[in-house]
Write a protein that holds these residues in place. Structure first.
Motif, PDB file in Angstrom:
ATOM      1  N   ARG A  47      -9.544 -10.074  -4.840  1.00 41.45           N
ATOM      2  CA  ARG A  47      -8.214  -9.579  -5.131  1.00 41.45           C
ATOM      3  C   ARG A  47      -7.304  -8.333  -5.599  1.00 41.45           C
ATOM      4  O   ARG A  47      -7.451  -9.033  -6.844  1.00 41.45           O
ATOM      5  N   VAL A  48      -7.101  -8.305  -4.671  1.00 34.90           N
ATOM      6  CA  VAL A  48      -6.209  -6.636  -5.073  1.00 34.90           C
ATOM      7  C   VAL A  48      -4.691  -7.299  -5.861  1.00 34.90           C
ATOM      8  O   VAL A  48      -3.926  -7.571  -5.328  1.00 34.90           O
ATOM      9  N   SER A  49      -4.081  -6.201  -7.183  1.00 34.90           N
ATOM     10  CA  SER A  49      -3.219  -6.738  -7.813  1.00 34.90           C
ATOM     11  C   SER A  49      -1.752  -5.948  -6.235  1.00 34.90           C
ATOM     12  O   SER A  49      -2.845  -4.521  -6.453  1.00 34.90           O
ATOM     13  N   PRO A  50      -0.941  -6.019  -5.972  1.00 31.45           N
ATOM     14  CA  PRO A  50      -0.139  -5.383  -5.351  1.00 31.45           C
ATOM     15  C   PRO A  50       0.528  -3.885  -5.999  1.00 31.45           C
ATOM     16  O   PRO A  50       1.352  -3.545  -5.870  1.00 31.45           O
ATOM     17  N   ALA A  51       0.268  -4.835  -7.207  1.00 36.97           N
ATOM     18  CA  ALA A  51       0.759  -3.848  -8.289  1.00 36.97           C
ATOM     19  C   ALA A  51       0.762  -2.258  -8.449  1.00 36.97           C
ATOM     20  O   ALA A  51       1.925  -1.351  -8.486  1.00 36.97           O
ATOM     21  N   LEU A  52      -0.791  -1.605  -8.596  1.00 39.26           N
ATOM     22  CA  LEU A  52      -1.165  -0.531  -7.914  1.00 39.26           C
ATOM     23  C   LEU A  52      -1.872  -0.058  -6.772  1.00 39.26           C
ATOM     24  O   LEU A  52      -2.215  -1.778  -6.113  1.00 39.26           O
ATOM     25  N   CYS A  53      -2.024   0.667  -6.124  1.00 44.24           N
ATOM     26  CA  CYS A  53      -2.248   1.814  -4.928  1.00 44.24           C
ATOM     27  C   CYS A  53      -2.868   2.464  -5.687  1.00 44.24           C
ATOM     28  O   CYS A  53      -2.127   3.468  -5.884  1.00 44.24           O
ATOM     29  N   LEU A  54      -3.551   2.796  -4.160  1.00 43.22           N
ATOM     30  CA  LEU A  54      -4.223   4.385  -4.136  1.00 43.22           C
ATOM     31  C   LEU A  54      -3.138   4.966  -3.316  1.00 43.22           C
ATOM     32  O   LEU A  54      -3.548   4.421  -1.813  1.00 43.22           O
ATOM     33  N   SER A  55      -3.285   6.286  -3.525  1.00 49.59           N
ATOM     34  CA  SER A  55      -2.309   6.707  -2.386  1.00 49.59           C
ATOM     35  C   SER A  55      -2.540   8.261  -2.160  1.00 49.59           C
ATOM     36  O   SER A  55      -3.317   8.996  -3.038  1.00 49.59           O
ATOM     37  N   THR A  56      -2.593   8.598  -1.468  1.00 49.46           N
ATOM     38  CA  THR A  56      -3.233   9.965  -0.710  1.00 49.46           C
ATOM     39  C   THR A  56      -1.449  11.238   0.198  1.00 49.46           C
ATOM     40  O   THR A  56      -1.130  10.063   0.404  1.00 49.46           O
ATOM     41  N   GLU A  57      -1.843  12.238  -0.635  1.00 52.83           N
ATOM     42  CA  GLU A  57      -0.664  13.239  -0.229  1.00 52.83           C
ATOM     43  C   GLU A  57      -1.052  13.813  -0.047  1.00 52.83           C
ATOM     44  O   GLU A  57      -2.000  14.996  -0.890  1.00 52.83           O
ATOM     45  N   LEU A  58      -0.540  14.925   1.091  1.00 51.50           N
ATOM     46  CA  LEU A  58      -0.867  16.496   0.994  1.00 51.50           C
ATOM     47  C   LEU A  58       0.195  17.525   0.811  1.00 51.50           C
ATOM     48  O   LEU A  58       1.675  16.878   0.566  1.00 51.50           O
ATOM     49  N   LYS A  98      -2.366  11.568 -11.041  1.00 48.79           N
ATOM     50  CA  LYS A  98      -3.757  11.828 -10.261  1.00 48.79           C
ATOM     51  C   LYS A  98      -4.910  12.047 -10.405  1.00 48.79           C
ATOM     52  O   LYS A  98      -5.515  11.328 -11.553  1.00 48.79           O
ATOM     53  N   LEU A  99      -5.773  11.120  -9.334  1.00 50.70           N
ATOM     54  CA  LEU A  99      -7.468  11.188  -9.491  1.00 50.70           C
ATOM     55  C   LEU A  99      -8.316  12.281  -9.198  1.00 50.70           C
ATOM     56  O   LEU A  99      -8.978  11.779  -9.821  1.00 50.70           O
ATOM     57  N   ARG A 100      -8.026  12.582  -8.017  1.00 50.84           N
ATOM     58  CA  ARG A 100      -8.694  14.225  -7.258  1.00 50.84           C
ATOM     59  C   ARG A 100      -7.573  14.387  -6.853  1.00 50.84           C
ATOM     60  O   ARG A 100      -6.195  14.308  -6.112  1.00 50.84           O
ATOM     61  N   LEU A 101      -8.079  16.163  -7.016  1.00 46.72           N
ATOM     62  CA  LEU A 101      -7.294  17.316  -5.818  1.00 46.72           C
ATOM     63  C   LEU A 101      -8.800  17.352  -5.249  1.00 46.72           C
ATOM     64  O   LEU A 101      -9.403  17.986  -5.766  1.00 46.72           O
ATOM     65  N   ARG A 102      -8.248  17.716  -3.847  1.00 44.15           N
ATOM     66  CA  ARG A 102      -9.052  18.578  -3.525  1.00 44.15           C
ATOM     67  C   ARG A 102      -8.549  19.898  -2.014  1.00 44.15           C
ATOM     68  O   ARG A 102      -7.504  19.583  -1.893  1.00 44.15           O
ATOM     69  N   SER A 103      -8.861  21.695  -2.347  1.00 45.21           N
ATOM     70  CA  SER A 103      -8.472  22.141  -1.813  1.00 45.21           C
ATOM     71  C   SER A 103      -9.454  22.120  -0.512  1.00 45.21           C
ATOM     72  O   SER A 103     -10.185  22.048  -0.025  1.00 45.21           O
ATOM     73  N   LEU A 104      -8.287  22.324   0.293  1.00 45.41           N
ATOM     74  CA  LEU A 104      -9.156  21.918   2.775  1.00 45.41           C
ATOM     75  C   LEU A 104      -9.287  23.135   2.260  1.00 45.41           C
ATOM     76  O   LEU A 104      -9.853  23.219   3.500  1.00 45.41           O
ATOM     77  N   ARG A 105      -8.724  24.121   1.827  1.00 44.90           N
ATOM     78  CA  ARG A 105      -9.339  25.710   2.093  1.00 44.90           C
ATOM     79  C   ARG A 105     -11.403  25.733   1.591  1.00 44.90           C
ATOM     80  O   ARG A 105     -11.491  26.756   2.167  1.00 44.90           O
TER      81      ARG A 105
END
Length: 94
Positions: free
Chosen positions: A1-12, A34-41
């Protein structure tokens, strides 16, 4: 079961062609580390560890298949190992 206190989100973020995809750990509405940054270009991906505000880069994946591994505190990270696409590995000291 995953804790509702933490979640993974992604944004541009960023303007036009220079947009980046940011993955973060969030607690409620509060933006977290931040866990990861990905350059779309360019396709370059940077991976981070640490608490919000003290994130340090630990790995960078380049579009040509090269993977660079980093050590050190935020702002003083240095390459310690580089894995080339052909399987060759380079180690760096100091």
């Amino acid at each position: 079961r995953v804790s509702p206190a933490l979640c993974l989100s992604t944004e541009l973020d960023g303007p036009g062609d220079n947009r980046i995809d940011i993955w973060r750990l969030k607690r409620g509405e509060e933006s977290g580390a931040k866990l990861r940054l990905r350059s779309l270009r360019s396709g370059q991906v940077q991976h981070y560890e640490g608490e919000q505000g003290a994130e340090r880069m630990v790995r960078m994946e380049l579009v040509d298949g090269v993977v660079q591994h980093y050590e050190g505190d935020k702002g003083a990270e240095r390459v310690v190992r580089m894995e080339l696409a052909d399987g060759m590995v380079h180690y760096y000291e100091g």
